[in-house]
Enzyme design. Structure first.
Site, PDB file in Angstrom:
ATOM      1  N   ALA A   1       4.488   4.122   2.913  1.00  0.00           N
ATOM      2  CA  ALA A   1       3.991   2.869   2.316  1.00  0.00           C
ATOM      3  C   ALA A   1       4.112   1.744   3.339  1.00  0.00           C
ATOM      4  O   ALA A   1       4.721   1.925   4.396  1.00  0.00           O
ATOM      5  CB  ALA A   1       4.805   2.520   1.079  1.00  0.00           C
ATOM      6  N   LYS A   2       3.547   0.620   3.062  1.00  0.00           N
ATOM      7  CA  LYS A   2       3.727  -0.576   3.894  1.00  0.00           C
ATOM      8  C   LYS A   2       3.349  -1.789   3.062  1.00  0.00           C
ATOM      9  O   LYS A   2       2.511  -1.680   2.150  1.00  0.00           O
ATOM     10  CB  LYS A   2       2.819  -0.512   5.134  1.00  0.00           C
ATOM     11  CG  LYS A   2       3.309  -1.333   6.289  1.00  0.00           C
ATOM     12  CD  LYS A   2       4.352  -0.572   7.064  1.00  0.00           C
ATOM     13  CE  LYS A   2       4.896  -1.352   8.229  1.00  0.00           C
ATOM     14  NZ  LYS A   2       5.779  -0.508   9.052  1.00  0.00           N
ATOM     15  N   GLY A   3       3.940  -2.928   3.381  1.00  0.00           N
ATOM     16  CA  GLY A   3       3.590  -4.151   2.680  1.00  0.00           C
ATOM     17  C   GLY A   3       3.368  -5.262   3.674  1.00  0.00           C
ATOM     18  O   GLY A   3       3.824  -5.186   4.821  1.00  0.00           O
TER      19      GLY A   3
ATOM     20  N   ASP B   1       9.897  -5.198   8.935  1.00  0.00           N
ATOM     21  CA  ASP B   1       8.886  -4.937   9.967  1.00  0.00           C
ATOM     22  C   ASP B   1       8.697  -6.267  10.708  1.00  0.00           C
ATOM     23  O   ASP B   1       9.611  -7.109  10.698  1.00  0.00           O
ATOM     24  CB  ASP B   1       7.593  -4.397   9.334  1.00  0.00           C
ATOM     25  CG  ASP B   1       6.608  -3.874  10.375  1.00  0.00           C
ATOM     26  OD1 ASP B   1       6.875  -2.817  10.963  1.00  0.00           O
ATOM     27  OD2 ASP B   1       5.575  -4.522  10.624  1.00  0.00           O
TER      28      ASP B   1
ATOM     29  N   VAL C   1       0.855  -1.194   0.000  1.00  0.00           N
ATOM     30  CA  VAL C   1       0.000   0.000   0.000  1.00  0.00           C
ATOM     31  C   VAL C   1       0.885   1.235   0.000  1.00  0.00           C
ATOM     32  O   VAL C   1       1.779   1.368   0.843  1.00  0.00           O
ATOM     33  CB  VAL C   1      -0.928   0.006   1.245  1.00  0.00           C
ATOM     34  CG1 VAL C   1      -1.746   1.289   1.298  1.00  0.00           C
ATOM     35  CG2 VAL C   1      -1.848  -1.201   1.231  1.00  0.00           C
TER      36      VAL C   1
END
Ligand code: NAD
Length: 416
Positions: free
Chosen positions: A105-107, A146, A60
């Site tokens: 962002a992050k995944g 993360d 995202v």
């Protein structure tokens, strides 16, 4: 607001509060409620037993007005698109608060890494990277570790990306091992930032850091390094935990010993000389400084009034809900919010990216010095806003972050 307890509802509520305080343009508020782009992928791979594994992943990208997207990748069985969207939004504010030129962002991949072999994790990571190829890159979107991903995961991402390009591209990902372009100090950076924020908060609250008691929830990368650094600054670590439980020792724990014990046994539970307690008890334990360093929504309306810590420095993203925030503020707890307290990780990720782009390698002292300048500078910026607005530190940090992003959006203008 009714406490719905999802990361996204918390993030949207925080944005609403900041937007109200900033008198934010309605269009910009609407824009910031949503990510710019969300990609869902299906990762198909061979499992060790010969079967075909199918996992859902996503990436995202929330807002890129201030620079390329930046954010971690999480492997966890409970990953959802909503959670990753909230985490991407927090990354946007975090990069703005600490004033580094990135968007958020992050995944995530919905999987249980504890039940997967190293080979399976490598194949999952490489396949996931191949599916993101058109969306990530040094000037586009730069992933980092993360929950349940680490430096090795980042090395696989770098290698997969580089194999497709045909040349080595270390700047496509951060949090890599030093041997392939990682930065000195990156592994500890998030925790160093958390402890520096706790130190600055102690100064403001008139608490002596030396001898201060500390409880840490979550003994992974952020939690263990925070315990180690706080201990090296003279704090007494009285409780730590992981997903299996918590341990307490009023005399103080040796963070190195317990790290070695967890590496060997898989958990902190049953560590010698300690009393086993629950994670719930750890949160409510008597201590000066509480460092939540596990997952979201750990301090809610249900337990906020039972918190005994004087300072909370949020290592984890989103560990405290907005309703709990109110209770803690009224109780006089000095809370350093995630988008400030854990911004040390993305700050040194930024240093790593700069080093990769310029083909330099900085010393540990150089990295830690620059990190301290950035974190203490951001802490003071947020503290000033909190004083001026007579608000808590979270509202102040959100106002600073959302305000800077909004300024960038207005300056760029709307196209077409
Ligand atoms: P990690 O996977 O290394 O560690 C997570 C730890 O939390 C593990 O010890 C695990 O056992 C524990 N845990 C999981 N569920 C728990 C529960 N219900 N109760 C108590 N403990 C539990 O992950 P990490 O990288 O240390 O990340 C921890 C938090 O910090 C996350 O919220 C992450 O988003 C945030 N964060 C990490 C970084 C980074 O650089 N790694 C940067 C900023 C923020």
């Amino acid at each position: 607001m009714a406490e719905t307890q999802t990361a996204l509802s918390v993030a949207l509520e925080q944005l609403r509060i900041a937007a109200g305080k900033l008198n934010l343009d309605l269009g910009i508020h609407e824009m910031l409620k949503r990510p710019k782009r969300s990609l869902i992928v299906s990762i198909t791979m061979k499992m060790d037993n010969g079967e075909t594994g199918v996992f859902t992943g996503c990436r995202v990208q929330h807002n890129g007005a201030r620079g390329p997207f930046k954010g971690g990748i999480r492997y966890h069985p409970n990953v959802t698109l909503d959670e990753i969207t909230a985490l991407a939004m927090w990354m946007t504010w975090k990069c703005a608060v600490v004033d580094i030129p990135y968007g958020g962002a992050k995944g995530g991949v919905c999987c249980n890494p504890k039940e997967m072999s190293k080979g399976e994790l490598e194949r999952l990571t490489r396949r996931y990277t191949s599916l993101l190829l058109d969306f990530i890159g040094p000037y586009r979107d730069v992933p980092a570790p993360d929950v349940y991903t680490n430096a090795q995961t980042m090395a696989w991402i770098m290698d997969t990306y580089s194999q497709f390009k045909g040349y080595s591209v270390p700047e496509c990902v951060t949090g890599k091992p030093i041997s392939v372009g990682g930065s000195e100090g990156r592994a500890e950076a998030t925790s160093r930032g958390v402890v520096l924020c706790a130190r600055e908060s102690a100064k403001k609250s008139g608490l002596k850091l030396k001898g201060a008691t500390v409880a840490v929830q979550g003994y992974g990368n952020v939690g263990w390094n925070a315990a180690k650094i706080a201990h090296s600054m003279g704090c007494k670590i009285v409780a730590v935990s992981d997903s299996r439980g918590a341990v307490y020792c009023s005399e103080g724990l040796d963070p190195h010993g317990i790290h070695e014990y967890k590496s060997r046994t898989g958990s902190v539970v049953d560590y010698k000389g300690c009393e086993n307690i629950t994670n719930k008890e750890l949160i409510e334990t008597k201590c000066d400084i509480l460092i939540p360093a596990a997952l979201e929504n750990q301090i809610t309306k249900a337990n906020a009034d039972k918190i005994k810590a004087k300072i909370i420095a949020e290592g984890a993203n989103g560990p405290v809900t907005p309703e709990a925030d109110k209770v803690l503020h009224e109780k006089g707890v000095f809370l350093v919010p995630d988008i400030l307290a854990n911004s040390g990780g993305v700050t040194v990720s930024y240093f790593e990216w700069v080093q990769n782009l310029t083909r330099e390698h900085w010393t540990l002292e150089g990295v830690n010095g620059k990190l301290e300048d950035k974190i203490v500078g951001a802490f003071n910026d947020v503290y000033k806003v909190a004083k001026k607005e007579e608000s808590d530190m979270r509202t102040a940090a959100l106002m600073l972050g959302v305000g800077r992003v909004s300024e960038a959006i207005k300056t760029l203008g709307l196209w077409p």
